[in-house]
Design a protein around this motif. Sequence first.
Motif, PDB file in Angstrom:
ATOM      1  N   SER A 111     -17.191   6.459  12.123  1.00 35.04           N
ATOM      2  CA  SER A 111     -18.364   7.138  12.685  1.00 35.04           C
ATOM      3  C   SER A 111     -19.581   6.232  12.875  1.00 35.04           C
ATOM      4  N   ASN A 112     -19.727   5.225  12.039  1.00 32.75           N
ATOM      5  CA  ASN A 112     -20.922   4.388  12.112  1.00 32.75           C
ATOM      6  C   ASN A 112     -20.671   3.031  12.759  1.00 32.75           C
ATOM      7  N   GLY A 113     -19.416   2.745  13.070  1.00 36.62           N
ATOM      8  CA  GLY A 113     -19.108   1.455  13.681  1.00 36.62           C
ATOM      9  C   GLY A 113     -19.338   0.280  12.755  1.00 36.62           C
ATOM     10  N   CYS A 114     -19.217   0.495  11.459  1.00 31.33           N
ATOM     11  CA  CYS A 114     -19.419  -0.588  10.491  1.00 31.33           C
ATOM     12  C   CYS A 114     -18.363  -1.674  10.672  1.00 31.33           C
ATOM     13  N   ASP A 115     -18.707  -2.873  10.293  1.00 34.73           N
ATOM     14  CA  ASP A 115     -17.783  -3.999  10.342  1.00 34.73           C
ATOM     15  C   ASP A 115     -16.708  -3.806   9.266  1.00 34.73           C
ATOM     16  N   PRO A 116     -15.414  -3.908   9.625  1.00 35.06           N
ATOM     17  CA  PRO A 116     -14.339  -3.717   8.650  1.00 35.06           C
ATOM     18  C   PRO A 116     -14.427  -4.651   7.445  1.00 35.06           C
ATOM     19  N   THR A 117     -14.861  -5.885   7.655  1.00 37.16           N
ATOM     20  CA  THR A 117     -14.975  -6.827   6.545  1.00 37.16           C
ATOM     21  C   THR A 117     -16.047  -6.386   5.558  1.00 37.16           C
ATOM     22  N   THR A 118     -17.162  -5.874   6.075  1.00 36.55           N
ATOM     23  CA  THR A 118     -18.241  -5.376   5.228  1.00 36.55           C
ATOM     24  C   THR A 118     -17.783  -4.157   4.441  1.00 36.55           C
ATOM     25  N   VAL A 119     -17.068  -3.263   5.098  1.00 36.78           N
ATOM     26  CA  VAL A 119     -16.559  -2.059   4.431  1.00 36.78           C
ATOM     27  C   VAL A 119     -15.562  -2.448   3.346  1.00 36.78           C
ATOM     28  N   ARG A 120     -14.681  -3.395   3.632  1.00 35.09           N
ATOM     29  CA  ARG A 120     -13.692  -3.845   2.654  1.00 35.09           C
ATOM     30  C   ARG A 120     -14.392  -4.444   1.433  1.00 35.09           C
ATOM     31  N   CYS A 121     -15.397  -5.285   1.659  1.00 38.59           N
ATOM     32  CA  CYS A 121     -16.144  -5.905   0.553  1.00 38.59           C
ATOM     33  C   CYS A 121     -16.834  -4.848  -0.306  1.00 38.59           C
ATOM     34  N   ALA A 122     -17.381  -3.822   0.340  1.00 33.13           N
ATOM     35  CA  ALA A 122     -18.030  -2.742  -0.396  1.00 33.13           C
ATOM     36  C   ALA A 122     -17.001  -1.957  -1.230  1.00 33.13           C
ATOM     37  N   LEU A 123     -15.823  -1.744  -0.663  1.00 31.48           N
ATOM     38  CA  LEU A 123     -14.758  -1.074  -1.410  1.00 31.48           C
ATOM     39  C   LEU A 123     -14.365  -1.877  -2.643  1.00 31.48           C
ATOM     40  N   LEU A 124     -14.192  -3.170  -2.474  1.00 29.27           N
ATOM     41  CA  LEU A 124     -13.802  -4.023  -3.588  1.00 29.27           C
ATOM     42  C   LEU A 124     -14.887  -4.056  -4.664  1.00 29.27           C
ATOM     43  N   THR A 129      -9.144  -0.438   7.982  1.00 28.18           N
ATOM     44  CA  THR A 129      -8.567  -0.160   9.300  1.00 28.18           C
ATOM     45  C   THR A 129      -7.168   0.450   9.178  1.00 28.18           C
ATOM     46  N   LEU A 130      -6.651   0.511   7.961  1.00 26.16           N
ATOM     47  CA  LEU A 130      -5.343   1.107   7.662  1.00 26.16           C
ATOM     48  C   LEU A 130      -4.207   0.433   8.430  1.00 26.16           C
ATOM     49  N   SER A 131      -4.300  -0.885   8.579  1.00 20.35           N
ATOM     50  CA  SER A 131      -3.262  -1.598   9.321  1.00 20.35           C
ATOM     51  C   SER A 131      -2.531  -2.652   8.493  1.00 20.35           C
ATOM     52  N   ASP A 132      -3.153  -3.182   7.449  1.00 20.27           N
ATOM     53  CA  ASP A 132      -2.543  -4.259   6.660  1.00 20.27           C
ATOM     54  C   ASP A 132      -2.061  -3.718   5.318  1.00 20.27           C
ATOM     55  N   LEU A 133      -0.774  -3.407   5.221  1.00 20.46           N
ATOM     56  CA  LEU A 133      -0.206  -2.825   4.001  1.00 20.46           C
ATOM     57  C   LEU A 133      -0.258  -3.772   2.805  1.00 20.46           C
ATOM     58  N   ASP A 134      -0.424  -5.065   3.044  1.00 18.87           N
ATOM     59  CA  ASP A 134      -0.468  -6.028   1.951  1.00 18.87           C
ATOM     60  C   ASP A 134      -1.872  -6.269   1.400  1.00 18.87           C
ATOM     61  N   ALA A 144       0.806  -1.226   0.000  1.00 16.00           N
ATOM     62  CA  ALA A 144       0.000   0.000   0.000  1.00 16.00           C
ATOM     63  C   ALA A 144       0.836   1.271   0.000  1.00 16.00           C
ATOM     64  N   THR A 145       2.143   1.170   0.187  1.00 17.97           N
ATOM     65  CA  THR A 145       2.987   2.367   0.117  1.00 17.97           C
ATOM     66  C   THR A 145       3.297   2.744  -1.330  1.00 17.97           C
ATOM     67  N   HIS A 146       2.913   1.902  -2.277  1.00 19.65           N
ATOM     68  CA  HIS A 146       3.083   2.206  -3.699  1.00 19.65           C
ATOM     69  C   HIS A 146       1.820   2.870  -4.240  1.00 19.65           C
ATOM     70  N   ASP A 147       1.991   3.731  -5.218  1.00 20.62           N
ATOM     71  CA  ASP A 147       0.874   4.380  -5.877  1.00 20.62           C
ATOM     72  C   ASP A 147       0.502   3.645  -7.162  1.00 20.62           C
ATOM     73  N   ARG A 148       1.542   3.174  -7.894  1.00 22.93           N
ATOM     74  CA  ARG A 148       1.290   2.540  -9.188  1.00 22.93           C
ATOM     75  C   ARG A 148       2.295   1.445  -9.492  1.00 22.93           C
ATOM     76  N   LEU A 149       1.891   0.577 -10.409  1.00 23.51           N
ATOM     77  CA  LEU A 149       2.759  -0.382 -11.063  1.00 23.51           C
ATOM     78  C   LEU A 149       2.691  -0.073 -12.546  1.00 23.51           C
ATOM     79  N   CYS A 193     -13.451   4.834   5.188  1.00 19.68           N
ATOM     80  CA  CYS A 193     -12.791   4.938   6.499  1.00 19.68           C
ATOM     81  C   CYS A 193     -13.623   5.776   7.464  1.00 19.68           C
ATOM     82  N   ARG A 194     -14.244   6.847   6.957  1.00 19.55           N
ATOM     83  CA  ARG A 194     -15.114   7.663   7.814  1.00 19.55           C
ATOM     84  C   ARG A 194     -16.329   6.858   8.271  1.00 19.55           C
ATOM     85  N   ALA A 195     -16.890   6.057   7.364  1.00 20.81           N
ATOM     86  CA  ALA A 195     -18.047   5.230   7.725  1.00 20.81           C
ATOM     87  C   ALA A 195     -17.664   4.222   8.802  1.00 20.81           C
ATOM     88  N   LEU A 196     -16.493   3.682   8.677  1.00 17.21           N
ATOM     89  CA  LEU A 196     -16.016   2.722   9.679  1.00 17.21           C
ATOM     90  C   LEU A 196     -15.865   3.399  11.036  1.00 17.21           C
TER      91      LEU A 196
END
Length: 145
Positions: free
Chosen positions: A109-122, A74-79, A51-56, A104-107
Amino acid sequence: MGRRTLVAVTRPDGRYDCRIAHWGVDADPIAQSRPLGNDWTASAVLAAIDATHDRLVVLDGSVRTYTVCWLDPTLSDLDDIVLARTADPDAFRTWWVGRKDEACRALDSNGCDPTTVRCALLASLRNHASSVHCPDDASFLRGDR
């Protein structure tokens, strides 16, 4: 802000010579980057990206640009990344940063489940990019799929 970019130059034997640019690349990825290593496998190229890379950028007779998208709300897993290809990487990056900030704001402020937020992002990412590639599948490096 830097735009850390990994440049993978395809060799005739199917391996890669890799270069790194800390301020991104535009018209000439070779001139705008410095050597990082030679004779890498496709898996090694993808293992070097987090996640420290911008592009390939892949050079194989053409220039293919992939945006590195950090999925972990959760901004903790760089991989926890995927690589997205679009016709306009700059506009896509702007969209992605905004979408990720919303998630990240939804997570927070709303206490959303990180797995649900990740799935929605994907899902959002798959709807917005022309192709999305997981870092455990290097097959797309051998041609645009």
